[in-house]
Design a protein around this motif. Structure first.
Motif, mmCIF file in Angstrom:
data_model
loop_
_atom_site.group_PDB
_atom_site.id
_atom_site.type_symbol
_atom_site.label_atom_id
_atom_site.label_comp_id
_atom_site.label_asym_id
_atom_site.label_seq_id
_atom_site.Cartn_x
_atom_site.Cartn_y
_atom_site.Cartn_z
ATOM 1 N N ASP A 268 0.828 -1.077 0.027
ATOM 2 C CA ASP A 268 -0.037 0.109 0.039
ATOM 3 C C ASP A 268 0.793 1.074 -0.057
ATOM 4 O O ASP A 268 1.538 1.626 0.885
ATOM 5 C CB ASP A 268 -0.920 -0.066 1.356
ATOM 6 C CG ASP A 268 -1.749 1.424 1.456
ATOM 7 O OD1 ASP A 268 -1.862 2.010 0.359
ATOM 8 O OD2 ASP A 268 -2.305 1.344 2.444
ATOM 9 N N GLN B 248 -11.124 3.771 -4.129
ATOM 10 C CA GLN B 248 -9.942 4.636 -4.476
ATOM 11 C C GLN B 248 -9.153 5.069 -3.390
ATOM 12 O O GLN B 248 -8.056 5.781 -3.241
ATOM 13 C CB GLN B 248 -10.684 6.153 -4.979
ATOM 14 C CG GLN B 248 -11.918 6.057 -5.711
ATOM 15 C CD GLN B 248 -11.655 5.342 -7.235
ATOM 16 O OE1 GLN B 248 -10.651 5.618 -7.926
ATOM 17 N NE2 GLN B 248 -12.659 4.684 -7.762
ATOM 18 N N ARG C 144 -5.236 4.662 -3.024
ATOM 19 C CA ARG C 144 -4.486 4.788 -4.112
ATOM 20 C C ARG C 144 -3.826 6.134 -4.110
ATOM 21 O O ARG C 144 -4.532 7.145 -3.500
ATOM 22 C CB ARG C 144 -5.430 4.787 -5.342
ATOM 23 C CG ARG C 144 -6.147 3.332 -5.649
ATOM 24 C CD ARG C 144 -6.965 3.565 -6.969
ATOM 25 N NE ARG C 144 -7.713 2.352 -6.920
ATOM 26 C CZ ARG C 144 -8.638 2.106 -7.733
ATOM 27 N NH1 ARG C 144 -9.140 2.920 -8.813
ATOM 28 N NH2 ARG C 144 -9.220 0.798 -8.037
ATOM 29 N N LEU D 71 -5.425 6.438 -12.589
ATOM 30 C CA LEU D 71 -5.459 5.815 -11.364
ATOM 31 C C LEU D 71 -7.005 5.964 -10.624
ATOM 32 O O LEU D 71 -7.455 4.823 -10.311
ATOM 33 C CB LEU D 71 -4.783 6.405 -10.323
ATOM 34 C CG LEU D 71 -4.194 5.618 -9.101
ATOM 35 C CD1 LEU D 71 -3.205 4.424 -9.525
ATOM 36 C CD2 LEU D 71 -3.377 6.528 -8.265
#
Length: 393
Positions: free
Chosen positions: A27, A65, A68, A108
């Motif tokens: 992450d 999301q 990200r 993204l």
């Protein structure tokens, strides 16, 4: 948000690097050590939000999301901040309610941005490359508007520069590099179109007003678009007044051509010719304009993807703005009409930038303005306009 600096290297680190790298969590957001709750705890209150962001964003989408982060440090909360700061008005036009921090944001966070773009522009995103047409000779009309109603016109186009974050996210250093690039490119453009570059910080308030520059709004300050104002902001003005180039204001670059005689064809030609020249110059400088295969040209706002083009005409109207069928007419013509400070003047422009080509979008405005003028003339003689209402374009 600041990018994380690499740690200082020590001998042991070099020796045990394979082991250390295997311990790096997958992450990327864990690098920032943000004191955030879970996606459920962080989900924004959208109950009174009238933007497309507020209508489209769901807890499930937000959760996807949430962790990200782009290479330059843009997270999803950065993207939707403008819509939370400015939630919109139910009775007014619906804004996108989001801004990209960099070009990678469109990739993204594509499952969010794609839905916003399709909703705002009314055009589906497909695998096909968007059509582009800068051949101004393909435009029909635009130089023959009735001057009794058409006061002036403006054609503008925005562009983002590859390898730089967008205004909401870029640093002072990036902004100053963008100004250096612009100065180099515009100096070469001056060989064919003489002009001069004016740093905003050197302009008086009267000079700024003369160039139609307004102080940054509270929203622009809060979202970072106007951060460090007016550092590294500039305006390039051609000697003949046919073209203005805005550097680092709302976008990296914005070309504007205004005609006091409402000659759309001439303004469109000026923008097309000089935009293509600047595109070649920026390619030569190894920083081309940002292009995405499925979206076309992209800048900070999803409202400008595709062509980045806006063609607007200032119209003098007395009767049509009060007509019951006006909104239906505008929707069918795919144009919008906004009030100005003067009660009799209205700004008519293309409603979208994505889908049709540059020529096609400008043609929509030319044809739409002519029809609106014809309707106004009919209403002045107490006639009806139902037979003039077009089919959906």
């Amino acid at each position: 948000m600041w990018k994380i600096k690499p740690p200082v290297e020590f001998a042991k680190e070099t020796r045990y690097r394979p082991i250390l790298e295997s311990l790096v969590p997958p992450d990327p957001m864990s690098q920032f050590h943000l004191r955030r709750g879970s996606p459920e705890e962080e989900f924004p209150d959208l109950a009174r939000n009238a933007t497309w962001m507020g209508r489209i964003l769901t807890p499930a989408m937000y959760r996807r999301q949430f962790n990200r982060c782009t290479d330059s440090g843009v997270i999803f909360d950065d993207v939707i901040r403008v819509g939370l700061e400015e939630p919109g008005d139910v009775s007014g036009p619906v804004s996108v309610g989001c801004l990209a921090g960099d070009a990678q944001s469109y990739i993204l966070f594509c499952d969010f941005f794609d839905r916003v773009i399709e909703a705002y522009h009314g055009h589906k995103i497909s695998s096909q490359t968007p059509e582009s047409d800068f051949n101004y000779d393909n435009l029909k009309g635009g130089d023959d508007l009735d001057r009794s109603y058409a006061v002036s016109c403006e054609v503008s186009v925005v562009r983002g520069i590859e390898d730089f974050s967008f205004p909401t996210h870029c640093s002072r250093g990036e902004r100053r590099q963008l100004l250096t690039l612009a100065r180099t490119a515009l100096q070469q453009l001056q060989e064919e179109l003489p002009g001069r570059l004016l740093p905003v910080e050197e302009l008086t308030l009267d000079q700024q007003r003369e160039l139609m520059l307004t102080p940054p709004s509270c929203v622009q300050l809060r979202t970072g678009v106007a951060r460090d104002w007016p550092d590294a902001r500039a305006v390039w003005v051609s000697t003949d007044g046919s073209l203005v180039v805005l550097v680092n204001l709302e976008d990296h670059l914005k070309l504007v051509s205004t005609q006091d005689d409402a000659n759309i064809a001439k303004a469109f030609q000026s923008v097309c010719v000089n935009l293509l020249k600047l595109e070649a110059l920026y390619k030569k400088l190894r920083h081309p304009f940002i292009w995405k295969q499925q979206l076309g040209w992209v800048a900070s706002s999803p409202a400008a993807v595709g062509t980045g083009l806006k063609t607007s005409v200032l119209l003098r109207l007395q009767h049509l703005p009060q007509h019951r069928r006006l909104q239906d007419v505008l929707k069918r013509l795919r144009i919008r009409m906004d009030k100005t400070e003067s009660p009799a003047l209205y700004c008519v422009s293309n409603a979208a930038t994505f889908g049709p080509s540059e020529v096609a979008l400008t043609q929509l405005v030319v044809d739409g303005v002519k029809l609106l003028i014809a309707m106004e003339k009919r209403l002045e003689c107490d006639g009806g306009i139902d037979d003039l209402v077009p089919t959906q374009k």
